[in-house]
Write a protein that holds these residues in place. Sequence first.
Motif, PDB file in Angstrom:
ATOM      1  N   GLN A 103      -2.038 -13.971  -0.723  1.00 58.59           N
ATOM      2  CA  GLN A 103      -2.837 -12.751  -0.604  1.00 58.59           C
ATOM      3  C   GLN A 103      -3.752 -12.779   0.628  1.00 58.59           C
ATOM      4  N   LYS A 104      -4.015 -14.002   1.128  1.00 54.93           N
ATOM      5  CA  LYS A 104      -5.003 -14.137   2.224  1.00 54.93           C
ATOM      6  C   LYS A 104      -4.503 -13.494   3.510  1.00 54.93           C
ATOM      7  N   ARG A 105      -5.435 -12.875   4.235  1.00 58.55           N
ATOM      8  CA  ARG A 105      -5.116 -12.312   5.532  1.00 58.55           C
ATOM      9  C   ARG A 105      -6.124 -12.810   6.553  1.00 58.55           C
ATOM     10  N   THR A 106      -5.651 -13.297   7.695  1.00 60.31           N
ATOM     11  CA  THR A 106      -6.564 -13.723   8.762  1.00 60.31           C
ATOM     12  C   THR A 106      -6.264 -12.869   9.997  1.00 60.31           C
ATOM     13  N   LYS A 107      -7.020 -13.080  11.050  1.00 61.32           N
ATOM     14  CA  LYS A 107      -6.745 -12.343  12.291  1.00 61.32           C
ATOM     15  C   LYS A 107      -5.885 -13.190  13.240  1.00 61.32           C
ATOM     16  N   ASP A 108      -5.353 -14.297  12.711  1.00 58.85           N
ATOM     17  CA  ASP A 108      -4.557 -15.196  13.558  1.00 58.85           C
ATOM     18  C   ASP A 108      -3.356 -14.462  14.145  1.00 58.85           C
ATOM     19  N   GLU A 109      -3.046 -14.842  15.381  1.00 54.11           N
ATOM     20  CA  GLU A 109      -1.894 -14.230  16.037  1.00 54.11           C
ATOM     21  C   GLU A 109      -0.607 -14.683  15.341  1.00 54.11           C
ATOM     22  N   THR A 110       0.370 -13.809  15.300  1.00 51.14           N
ATOM     23  CA  THR A 110       1.637 -14.165  14.652  1.00 51.14           C
ATOM     24  C   THR A 110       2.492 -15.002  15.592  1.00 51.14           C
ATOM     25  N   GLY A 156       2.996 -15.524   7.432  1.00 52.04           N
ATOM     26  CA  GLY A 156       4.343 -15.328   7.945  1.00 52.04           C
ATOM     27  C   GLY A 156       4.449 -15.311   9.455  1.00 52.04           C
ATOM     28  N   GLU A 157       5.665 -15.563   9.911  1.00 52.76           N
ATOM     29  CA  GLU A 157       5.979 -15.614  11.332  1.00 52.76           C
ATOM     30  C   GLU A 157       7.083 -14.615  11.633  1.00 52.76           C
ATOM     31  N   TYR A 189       2.326  -9.768  -1.412  1.00 53.78           N
ATOM     32  CA  TYR A 189       2.248 -11.182  -1.798  1.00 53.78           C
ATOM     33  C   TYR A 189       3.568 -11.901  -1.506  1.00 53.78           C
ATOM     34  N   THR A 190       4.674 -11.187  -1.638  1.00 50.73           N
ATOM     35  CA  THR A 190       5.967 -11.865  -1.467  1.00 50.73           C
ATOM     36  C   THR A 190       6.456 -11.837  -0.020  1.00 50.73           C
ATOM     37  N   ARG A 191       5.906 -10.912   0.776  1.00 51.04           N
ATOM     38  CA  ARG A 191       6.450 -10.735   2.128  1.00 51.04           C
ATOM     39  C   ARG A 191       5.444 -11.014   3.243  1.00 51.04           C
ATOM     40  N   GLY A 192       4.202 -11.343   2.849  1.00 51.37           N
ATOM     41  CA  GLY A 192       3.223 -11.714   3.863  1.00 51.37           C
ATOM     42  C   GLY A 192       2.591 -10.535   4.573  1.00 51.37           C
ATOM     43  N   LYS A 193       1.869 -10.858   5.647  1.00 53.75           N
ATOM     44  CA  LYS A 193       1.073  -9.816   6.323  1.00 53.75           C
ATOM     45  C   LYS A 193       1.952  -8.894   7.173  1.00 53.75           C
ATOM     46  N   GLU A 194       1.377  -7.738   7.485  1.00 53.80           N
ATOM     47  CA  GLU A 194       2.065  -6.793   8.359  1.00 53.80           C
ATOM     48  C   GLU A 194       2.164  -7.419   9.740  1.00 53.80           C
ATOM     49  N   ARG A 195       3.378  -7.613  10.237  1.00 54.98           N
ATOM     50  CA  ARG A 195       3.521  -8.176  11.576  1.00 54.98           C
ATOM     51  C   ARG A 195       4.668  -7.476  12.309  1.00 54.98           C
ATOM     52  N   SER A 196       4.327  -6.919  13.456  1.00 54.55           N
ATOM     53  CA  SER A 196       5.292  -6.111  14.203  1.00 54.55           C
ATOM     54  C   SER A 196       6.083  -6.976  15.165  1.00 54.55           C
ATOM     55  N   ARG A 197       7.358  -6.678  15.292  1.00 52.85           N
ATOM     56  CA  ARG A 197       8.140  -7.309  16.362  1.00 52.85           C
ATOM     57  C   ARG A 197       7.712  -6.670  17.678  1.00 52.85           C
ATOM     58  N   LEU A 198       7.885  -7.389  18.776  1.00 56.27           N
ATOM     59  CA  LEU A 198       7.533  -6.799  20.061  1.00 56.27           C
ATOM     60  C   LEU A 198       8.532  -5.684  20.389  1.00 56.27           C
ATOM     61  N   LYS A 199       7.996  -4.644  21.045  1.00 56.89           N
ATOM     62  CA  LYS A 199       8.852  -3.475  21.322  1.00 56.89           C
ATOM     63  C   LYS A 199      10.101  -3.867  22.127  1.00 56.89           C
ATOM     64  N   GLU A 200       9.952  -4.809  23.083  1.00 55.38           N
ATOM     65  CA  GLU A 200      11.099  -5.204  23.917  1.00 55.38           C
ATOM     66  C   GLU A 200      12.219  -5.787  23.043  1.00 55.38           C
ATOM     67  N   VAL A 254       6.457   1.785   8.175  1.00 50.78           N
ATOM     68  CA  VAL A 254       6.739   1.819   9.614  1.00 50.78           C
ATOM     69  C   VAL A 254       5.626   2.520  10.398  1.00 50.78           C
ATOM     70  N   ASN A 255       4.852   3.364   9.728  1.00 55.22           N
ATOM     71  CA  ASN A 255       3.767   4.073  10.424  1.00 55.22           C
ATOM     72  C   ASN A 255       2.750   3.094  11.000  1.00 55.22           C
ATOM     73  N   ALA A 256       2.669   1.903  10.396  1.00 54.06           N
ATOM     74  CA  ALA A 256       1.684   0.921  10.855  1.00 54.06           C
ATOM     75  C   ALA A 256       2.230   0.114  12.028  1.00 54.06           C
ATOM     76  N   TYR A 257       3.445   0.447  12.504  1.00 53.39           N
ATOM     77  CA  TYR A 257       4.055  -0.354  13.560  1.00 53.39           C
ATOM     78  C   TYR A 257       3.111  -0.492  14.763  1.00 53.39           C
ATOM     79  N   GLY A 258       3.006  -1.682  15.281  1.00 57.58           N
ATOM     80  CA  GLY A 258       2.295  -1.921  16.536  1.00 57.58           C
ATOM     81  C   GLY A 258       0.815  -2.170  16.396  1.00 57.58           C
ATOM     82  N   LYS A 259       0.223  -1.783  15.252  1.00 62.55           N
ATOM     83  CA  LYS A 259      -1.236  -1.875  15.128  1.00 62.55           C
ATOM     84  C   LYS A 259      -1.731  -3.310  15.274  1.00 62.55           C
ATOM     85  N   ASP A 260      -0.897  -4.280  14.919  1.00 63.77           N
ATOM     86  CA  ASP A 260      -1.319  -5.680  14.995  1.00 63.77           C
ATOM     87  C   ASP A 260      -1.118  -6.289  16.378  1.00 63.77           C
ATOM     88  N   VAL A 261      -0.372  -5.613  17.272  1.00 68.29           N
ATOM     89  CA  VAL A 261      -0.150  -6.223  18.603  1.00 68.29           C
ATOM     90  C   VAL A 261      -0.539  -5.342  19.782  1.00 68.29           C
TER      91      VAL A 261
END
Length: 479
Positions: free
Chosen positions: A15-22, A173-174, A208-219, A243-250
């Motif tokens: 459940q934990k969320r940090t600001k660490d880079e993916t 998650g990575e 909980y099962t899939r981890g934090k929201e993390r976007s792939r790089l657009k490229e 999908v609306n949240a895409y990119g917000k983390d990067v």
Amino acid sequence: MKIDNYSLPNLKTAQKRTKDETMIERSLFDIPEEYKHLGLNKTYYLRTYGCQANERDSETIRGMAEMMGYLPVQSPEGADLIIMNTCAIRQNAEDRVFGELGQLKRLKYENPDLIFVVCGCMTQEEEVVARILKTYDHIDVVFGTHNLHRFPDLLVQAHFNKERVIEVYSKEGEIYENLPVIRNMKSKAWVNIMYGCDKFCTYCIVPYTRGKERSRLKEDILNEVRILAEEGYQEVTLLGQNVNAYGKDVYSDYDFSCLLKEVAKTGLPRIRFMTSHPWDFTDEMIDTMAENPNIMPFIHLPMQSGNTEILKIMGRRYTPQEYLSVYNKLKERIKGIAFSTDIIVGFPNETEQQFQDTLDMMDLCQFDNAYTFIYSPRSGTPASKMEDNIPLDVKRERLQRLNKKVGFYALKNNQKWIGQIVPVLVDGPSKKNPDVYSGYTDTNKLVNFTADQVQSGQIVQVEITAAKTWTLNGKQLVV
Ligand code: SAM
Ligand code: SF4
């Protein structure tokens, strides 16, 4: 947590969320030469439960299994490797998996060398792993959604050490850009644009099962889509829990509408995406859909409930009025757009009047399709701490009334297409009748149609001749 050689899940850590880079892994994915023959002259059977995220993960599992020499089979009987990629979204999904696991146990007696693997969302739950450890001793390998890339190593470990291997990480998650894939379809592809979810709707186990929201790089996404276009794919569905949240983390200035525009520019004939959360649906996204004819006029927009109070305790962050506002904008801007939705009935404390509000919203929105569910408490979620106080017979009765409405509007919407000519992407001959083909319209309706010599992957013009509740009938237009 590690016990002996087991790495066990923990929902609190998950459940934990940090600001660490993916972390993004790009190194060449390979399997040591000596293990590439592990599956030689052997077969694997893979069963996938649940949503498109699991379907896409299974394509990666196929890629890895086939790198090791295993060949796919359509039945578990006689397979040397059985993999169950599971879903945790509702209790009945889990019960089904446990039922199958029990039934397939006999195959292990018939072939003691069989390797039995369970993976996917269910394995991220500590209760599930504890139950497997206690009761299902024929399961050899258990791995979680964050351990997908470890599948070949875990298989080797189980094979050579003749030991049970449990590896389930609970973490944010990575992103693994380097994993192999064997896609299930030749003309339609799933493309992950992001993983995980940070919405934490109070009933839902996915964050909980899939981890934090993390976007792939657009490229990375655009490269994948361009390659698919070059390979002749006709349709790509961009995948994410929201999908609306895409990119917000990067990115600070690149969001889902920017990505959608660039994907549209690749010229792929059909672009779809799922799922969109009504909460952060921007006007730019609607404009992008309206301005690009290769973005399909169809949207899955989960509503969950039509009542303000229930939506609030579900943690959905929108009111029915706000939902309607997005719905109406889409309807006005995108000609002929079709809608589907998700609805949960029997959420804790849902009154008859609150359920009636959901039915009223169904009358307003007249969805083309709706996936309807009885609320199922998921251990570890905030809602599971509320009393599940709606009796099952009331839940069932509400579901029945809701489904009646869903069917009514599905048929009503389908009837509007009779006599019209629509583009259909051909899947292939229909399962029931090889003289009839099936495929999907741009509005995501399944059409069974007669035709002369069409190939799967072609987009053909079909005249709609009849409408059923869930499908259309038609005949190919020959010009
Ligand atoms: N991320 C997507 C969204 O928010 O729309 C959907 C994810 S989930 C795989 C698909 C649907 O399962 C949800 O929209 C919801 O209706 C349903 N669902 C999730 N948790 C549930 C629960 N505990 N009980 C019943 N239905 C549930
Ligand atoms: Fe679950 Fe809500 Fe995330 Fe969808 S947005 S996956 S329902 S938590």
